[in-house]
Design an enzyme around this catalytic site. Sequence first.
Site, PDB file in Angstrom:
ATOM      1  N   THR A 117      -8.736   2.056   7.116  1.00 45.59           N
ATOM      2  CA  THR A 117      -8.070   0.697   7.313  1.00 45.59           C
ATOM      3  C   THR A 117      -6.481   0.541   7.473  1.00 45.59           C
ATOM      4  O   THR A 117      -5.766  -0.437   7.327  1.00 45.59           O
ATOM      5  CB  THR A 117      -8.435  -0.426   6.361  1.00 45.59           C
ATOM      6  N   ALA A 118      -5.892   1.873   7.245  1.00 42.80           N
ATOM      7  CA  ALA A 118      -4.633   2.033   7.482  1.00 42.80           C
ATOM      8  C   ALA A 118      -4.071   2.244   8.943  1.00 42.80           C
ATOM      9  O   ALA A 118      -4.514   1.897   9.911  1.00 42.80           O
ATOM     10  CB  ALA A 118      -4.296   3.078   6.536  1.00 42.80           C
ATOM     11  N   TYR A 119      -3.360   3.616   8.841  1.00 39.45           N
ATOM     12  CA  TYR A 119      -2.926   4.086  10.289  1.00 39.45           C
ATOM     13  C   TYR A 119      -4.004   4.358  11.276  1.00 39.45           C
ATOM     14  O   TYR A 119      -4.003   3.926  12.393  1.00 39.45           O
ATOM     15  CB  TYR A 119      -2.025   5.424  10.010  1.00 39.45           C
ATOM     16  N   ASP A 128      -0.492  11.994  21.708  1.00 40.73           N
ATOM     17  CA  ASP A 128       0.735  12.282  20.836  1.00 40.73           C
ATOM     18  C   ASP A 128       0.502  12.640  19.490  1.00 40.73           C
ATOM     19  O   ASP A 128       1.160  13.042  18.836  1.00 40.73           O
ATOM     20  CB  ASP A 128       1.067  10.711  20.797  1.00 40.73           C
ATOM     21  N   SER A 145      -4.908   1.048  13.134  1.00 42.84           N
ATOM     22  CA  SER A 145      -4.024   0.708  14.220  1.00 42.84           C
ATOM     23  C   SER A 145      -4.212   1.467  15.308  1.00 42.84           C
ATOM     24  O   SER A 145      -3.439   0.945  16.582  1.00 42.84           O
ATOM     25  CB  SER A 145      -2.609   0.640  13.351  1.00 42.84           C
ATOM     26  N   ASP A 200       0.842  -1.041   0.078  1.00 42.98           N
ATOM     27  CA  ASP A 200       0.014   0.087   0.155  1.00 42.98           C
ATOM     28  C   ASP A 200       0.984   1.147   0.066  1.00 42.98           C
ATOM     29  O   ASP A 200       0.384   2.473  -0.556  1.00 42.98           O
ATOM     30  CB  ASP A 200      -0.920  -0.007   1.370  1.00 42.98           C
ATOM     31  N   GLY A 201       2.025   1.234   0.711  1.00 50.19           N
ATOM     32  CA  GLY A 201       2.917   2.521   0.448  1.00 50.19           C
ATOM     33  C   GLY A 201       3.427   2.878  -0.880  1.00 50.19           C
ATOM     34  O   GLY A 201       3.412   4.095  -1.395  1.00 50.19           O
ATOM     35  N   ALA A 255      -3.354   8.044  21.247  1.00 49.84           N
ATOM     36  CA  ALA A 255      -2.790   8.118  22.959  1.00 49.84           C
ATOM     37  C   ALA A 255      -3.162   9.280  23.301  1.00 49.84           C
ATOM     38  O   ALA A 255      -2.442  10.207  23.828  1.00 49.84           O
ATOM     39  CB  ALA A 255      -1.028   8.224  22.742  1.00 49.84           C
ATOM     40  N   ASN A 283      -5.207   8.333   2.300  1.00 50.01           N
ATOM     41  CA  ASN A 283      -5.257   7.695   3.467  1.00 50.01           C
ATOM     42  C   ASN A 283      -5.485   8.675   4.588  1.00 50.01           C
ATOM     43  O   ASN A 283      -6.454   8.789   5.152  1.00 50.01           O
ATOM     44  CB  ASN A 283      -4.066   6.548   3.725  1.00 50.01           C
TER      45      ASN A 283
END
Length: 281
Positions: A180-182, A169, A185, A66-67, A204, A139
């Site tokens: 569905t990416a970062y 953060d 997560s 994906d990158g 965070a 994204n």
Amino acid sequence: MTIAIFGNTTKQHLDEEIQHLLDFMAKRDVNVLLSSELRQNLNLRQYKQFPDSEEPIDFAVSVGGDGTFLTTAAMVGEYNIPILGVNFGHLGFLSEVSTKDVDTILEDLVTGNYTIEQRSLLRITSSVGGNLASSDALNEIAVMKYGLSSAIAINCAVNGEQLTTYTADGLMVATPTGSTAYNMSVGGPIMVPQARGIILTPVASHSLTVRPLVVPDDWKIDLTVKSRTGSYLVSIDGRSQILNDTVTLHIEKSPRTIKLVQVGNNNFINDLKSKLLWGSN
């Protein structure tokens, strides 16, 4: 037909996969252009280089994860070229086509057995003048603390109305495609790519009451950051810049879109089942 090929040259055996694609194209009299990186690193100088050629390009093929797809999208987006992603990585929601299926999929592409899906982008501008480098994101746009500094304070307004100040953060501003990416997560919600929304997900957070939020994609988002170090990081689909915390950011839906080529039985629901093992016992 003319196809431009892009790839991640750090991947092992990429040269074999690219040569396989080139052989396939040659047998079907498809004109091929290569990205400058592929052309140089794989010593394929007999092929024309994208975007030096002025001939119209029908498709871009991105070989990698994906990158690599995001890098390809940044390069071809302004040309409005549909992109087919061939997955040469691991978990891929953008690069959907497996290398073992590539011959069948390319045959579908050449014979016109495909559909085009439009994906929305986010555009970011700053108070220091106009667009940031690589200002459109497929994204996400991530505003993050820089280095080992403590949490930053991100004041967020939507449509001119104060929403909250995130002490965290960072803050993820994601498209449905990027859900569905970062975003996933760090605990953000998953959205189908066809949904019309923008996701705000703190990273965070120092407050347990601050949760991810989805707003309509025609809303405008304004961010002001305060950091003890006087600087912060903004990442646009992984392309990062360090900004002074006197710089404010404005995010909204881009007038452009990215065109994804859909072939075979690839769709988002099947991706959830196969890549996230939804529905498995």
